[in-house]
Design an enzyme around this catalytic site. Structure first.
Site, PDB file in Angstrom:
ATOM      1  CB  THR B 138      -0.803   0.443   1.303  1.00 36.59           C
ATOM      2  OG1 THR B 138      -1.667  -1.557   1.370  1.00 36.59           O
ATOM      3  CG2 THR B 138      -1.261   1.241   1.062  1.00 36.59           C
ATOM      4  N   GLY B 177       2.681  -3.270   7.722  1.00 35.05           N
ATOM      5  CA  GLY B 177       2.798  -3.009   9.957  1.00 35.05           C
ATOM      6  C   GLY B 177       4.231  -3.719  10.039  1.00 35.05           C
ATOM      7  CD  GLU B 421      -5.668  -8.686   4.207  1.00 37.54           C
ATOM      8  OE1 GLU B 421      -5.349  -8.883   2.632  1.00 37.54           O
ATOM      9  OE2 GLU B 421      -4.128  -8.435   3.703  1.00 37.54           O
TER      10      GLU B 421
END
Lengths: 658, 658
Positions: B138, B177, B421
């Protein structure tokens, strides 16, 4: 420089933004005053919210106290007074991020419930901040149902004192703002006992902390209730009372008095008290509920004009997400609701001012209607606006989830409004009780208050719309809403009567109808909101494009409500399936129309960048730059001890040799 | 000691709680293994979540890293392996509060997308934690639409390297993350350029931090994106790449390879990649979505059995709030949904295992159906469960708003599942595209996948129910759901065709139908969920009362869906107004029935107090005691510098002399 994707949205506005701002403010002079207050507050570094999203609960509290103390100076410096025209804009300009709000409730409760002597003693002390007040009503085990409070105040005739106790853990005062760490005094609501007899809930002024060193007074246990979903700046507190003795004079005694011998005397009417609770519910709508929704719409709509995602047409650049029908369908109804409820708020304010005038003239006739409207609209508006803010948050994808977007803090704050000042379901049931009563009365030919006269006129007709354009007629949709409100009220009244006639006890019958009663109360409020919006639009000047765009928003608000709740309108065939398809078509058409003015419509709310405090919603639309700049300031970008402690040994394999 | 108000709820259970727990776990042996894992984790103080609600983002991160490192030891100590039966319970037992989850995604992406040589090189390093991996897909300006990613990887034939750049601020990697502070390596998705030609998105392994001292590598700018609504324990990061050179071998090359001269070679099928994305969506449902809803139900229902508020019957003590119809109507449908989606999850898992088997045999026929189901159910379940957790939170009044209730953290975590997701609206539109395609095919007499064969059988009948009991027949309500799904799909397909035939361009026509396409996709999933629940109940043993109570929950799930969305069923008269009144009556009756087993039904989820981490939801129901004990531990009950700095001068009037 303004992001060109945002700038282009403003060039095609169909109306004059500045004129709409003035309409929302109630006139250009009000706009001028508001902006002056905002400017004075925002240019003062003490009031800065710049690093708010990085602060701990302790830091938020400290900043709020600092601001509250500084605000006293600022008001003096600026010549603002509590009765001046600037006053109502201060809290909004501070975005509520300030301490001592309960100090004001403390003062108000003494003014309303205290005797002249008590007012003369306490109000000057409070005004000069020689004490800090709070308001201790809610208990750990008791909220909405005030009669259930367990704290006791026993009259001791020998010493002319009251002895206060929280006899059980569930009686502990819990939630009062400003009480966890700041307050020196509070108004405690307790069951009054005289010679062993209970006289119900009464208010008592109790000192809880020393004025010298802030230590807890004898018999007092108090502290902060800890972390919440928001309101980190407020020290919501707990309070245990163990044989705390206060002088007899500390019972607020405008309406009831205990004589030295223990004789209990009730004086005057209590009704005015309920009116106070009622006005609080109305007064919170503007700052606590509408402002967050308007901010959320501003952030999400500006962001949606700047964010590009996927291709709408093959071969073109990625499209603005605001051009997707699904995104319009998320955001634009929230925008319409913000306007609709703004006008409802105007309507309620006017009604309450009128009601207050009547009450001054000792005419209490309006009270039941005002109570029903304030309860119902508090519930409906807080619920609707909370859902709206959540939709805005989710419509911004991942970035909406970052605190830096400003949306999470708006959401976690507004959701509290569904709970405080009366839990929403209970409030809706109060409205429903009023509706059922009025419905019965109206059907028995008795007079009913103006807002419910429509209940008498049950019509069994059908919606006369012939094509989708007919559904842009306010008469058509307002009548549909009215029809549904009447149907839900009358069918639930019938169910209630049937149950009682079949032998079910009255309270059981009521409980078995409550899900449907809530629906009826919502339908009533929704009808009034639609009707009021339509009437407001009717009265607007036709100049500068304002009336036209407001008419579109009114249509959208009304049709969105039908589209989202088709069953209520289809149920008895008032709207047919074919007509419902027309509603859908008109509704979807409207989205595309209003989309063109979406950015100007949020610009008209006139929020400054500082008041939005959002990396996504700024006026210039420089979203990515700002997210990056702000993230770099996060304390999480300092070195963490986790590296030396855990990561380094792991990577150097001293730890992983298991 | 258990609160008597809660104890009494358990005495009258109509079924065996332990048997239901085993059913949910998939057998008593699974229950045993799960409990052993939970016991081992919860008895280890390193994994304690005791003070979690008081921690800052930095503290949360540090604790998560500590736990992740400790977990390696623990697994070794306990003999747990990644392929062992205990493994799937570990994450749940930790309540997800652990770092390095993206390290696992890093490994998975190398395993799936890497060549044998790459796997042989990187997987052992990662397994031994000689590096910490992340997954950088992303970007600040790009999420769901992968083709729009802007990061570039230019092949330099002279040096046999790729040169990576994030050419614009919107190209910056954002959200990954474990990347903000922990990761040393990451898989970067970038547009591959060879000799000036773009070959689309490819994955590259990039080292971002030194393995020696964790300093950023040359050309790398990286850090933490700052505070979020939750996930404070995760260091979601940003990453800027400026002329970062990596060796040619670092492009993951199972499916595509760049030869030394720059020739681009695509190998094998990409379809398996999509299957991986699809399985991720399914795998998150259980731990990330169902568990939070089950926890929220446990907390809210136990609390509602203990909390007393107002009187239901005059003269009696205050009633348990669970006895109010409105409270039942809030909570019990969420409980039914938790069970319904648990069984949907079983269904999807089984379907995916079957699909995986087919794919192993090089049969990719099931992929479109699996993609449609995983997309639709990911969206529908996350949306439903998020709304459910919010309802539970609000149903607990003020105490639900305290972090100590555990509900705010469940809500702020689960809401993220609506975004990550795959954004839900986009996913639903993927499902809708499949539905429209299959509807067309079915109507043209072509074969369609099993889950959508029903679209071919458009029936124009009416619901045959004659009285309210008929609506407790699964055939009756399943058919109603099927009818609605067919109607919404067929009417939207017709609208789409009409628009195109009237000259609207295909992509515009699609956009103008998206609001209704989303409705059709939801109706499809809802139908399958109801049908699956009914079929599951049918197959259950009739012993121990399990089937009976599951039947009630299935009925409630189905009737709640009709009651909340009456318009969809009334629209074409499939259900008449009189029948809808029967639905309402049956639905409200069911609430009272299930209310009796509400506490045992949440007990069966078998959460320990530590895993709930809630002052409201503990097994013993000692709510007020626990709230008080926990609040006292809050850091806000330490002395604040605000007193000396601001309050004391104010109260002592040194400041207020303005």
């Amino acid at each position: 420089s303004v992001n060109p994707d945002l700038a282009s949205e403003r060039q095609t506005a169909s109306f004059c933004v500045e004129k709409l701002t003035a309409l929302l403010d109630g006139g250009t002079e009000q706009t001028r005053i508001r902006r002056a207050v905002v400017e004075a507050i925002e240019s003062d570094p003490v009031f800065s919210r710049e690093n708010q999203y990085f602060q701990t609960q302790n830091e938020r509290y400290e900043a709020a106290v600092k601001k509250a103390v500084h605000l006293q100076k600022k008001m003096h410096e600026m010549g603002w007074t509590e009765n001046g025209p600037e006053y109502k804009y201060i809290y909004r300009a501070l975005s509520g991020d300030v301490a001592f709000l309960l100090h004001r409730v403390f003062m108000r409760s003494i003014s309303v419930l205290g005797s002249d002597k008590q007012i003369a003693k306490w109000i000057p002390l409070a005004t000069q901040h020689k004490l800090i007040g709070s308001y201790a009503q809610t208990e750990l085990g008791h909220g909405t149902y005030l009669q259930g409070l367990e704290t006791t105040a026993v009259f001791d005739a020998a010493t002319q004192e009251f002895i206060l106790n929280t006899p059980k853990i569930s009686a502990m005062k819990w939630w009062p703002g400003d009480m966890g760490r700041s307050a020196t005094h509070t108004v405690v609501f307790a069951q009054l006992y005289i010679h062993g007899k209970c006289y119900g809930i009464h208010p008592f002024i109790v000192q809880i902390r020393s004025l010298q060193d802030h230590s807890l007074c004898p018999g007092i246990t108090a502290g902060d209730i800890g972390p919440k979903m928001n309101f980190e700046h407020i020290d919501n507190g707990y309070l245990l009372l163990k044989n705390v003795r206060i002088p007899k004079e500390n019972m607020l005694s405008k309406f009831c008095e205990v004589r030295p011998d223990g004789t209990y005397v009730r004086q005057g009417s209590q009704q005015i008290n309920y009116f106070t609770m009622t006005t609080v519910r109305i007064s919170l709508i503007s700052d606590e509920v509408l402002t967050p929704l308007m901010k959320a719409c501003t952030i999400a709509i500006r962001y949606s004009a700047v964010r590009r995602q996927s291709k709408l047409k093959p071969g073109e650049q990625e499209a603005k997400i605001l051009d997707y029908q699904t995104q319009q369908e998320k955001l634009l109804p929230q925008l319409a609701a913000a306007y609709a409820f703004h006008f409802v708020n105007d309507y309620l304010q006017e009604l309450f001012n009128r009601g207050y005038g009547e009450i001054q003239r000792k005419n209490f006739d309006m009270l039941p209607e005002l109570h029903a409207l304030s309860s119902g609209f508090k519930a409906v508006i807080t619920q609707h606006c909370t859902a709206g803010v959540e939709i805005c948050l989710r419509a911004c994808g991942g970035h909406g989830y970052s605190l830096l977007s400003g949306l999470p803090s708006l959401y976690t704050k507004i959701i509290a409004s569904c709970i405080y000042e009366g839990e929403n379901t209970i409030l809706l049931l109060q409205t429903a009780r009023f509706l059922i009563k009025c419905f019965m009365a109206a059907n028995a030919g008795q007079p009913v208050p103006p807002s419910v006269t429509y209940l008498a006129a049950v019509k069994h007709g059908k919606c006369p719309a012939k094509n989708k354009l007919d559904f842009l007629s306010p008469d058509i949709y307002t009548e549909a809403y009215q029809h549904v409100a009447v149907r839900l009220t009358s069918s639930t009244a019938a169910k209630l009567q049937d149950l009682i006639q079949s032998g079910v006890k009255k309270h059981d019958a009521w409980n078995q109808c409550t899900v449907q009663l809530v629906q009826a109360a919502k339908a009533h409020c929704h009808y009034i909101a639609v009707k009021n919006f339509a009437e407001t639009v009717e009265k607007l000047e036709t100049k500068a494009g304002i009336q036209k765009i407001m008419k579109h928003l009114c249509d959208l608000f009304a049709l969105h409500g039908i589209f989202s709740n088709t069953g209520a309108f289809l149920h008895d065939g008032y709207i047919s399936a074919a007509q419902m398809d027309m509603v859908t078509a008109s509704y979807l058409d409207l989205l595309a129309v209003i989309r063109k003015d979406a950015v100007p419509l949020v610009d008209a709310f006139d929020f400054t960048d500082k008041s939005l405090n959002s990396a996504l919603g700024s006026y210039d639309g420089q979203v990515y730059q700002r997210l990056y700049e702000w993230a770099q300031k996060s304390p999480t970008n300092q070195m963490s001890p986790a590296y030396e402690r855990y990561l380094k040994p792991l990577l150097h394999n001293t730890l992983s040799k298991l």
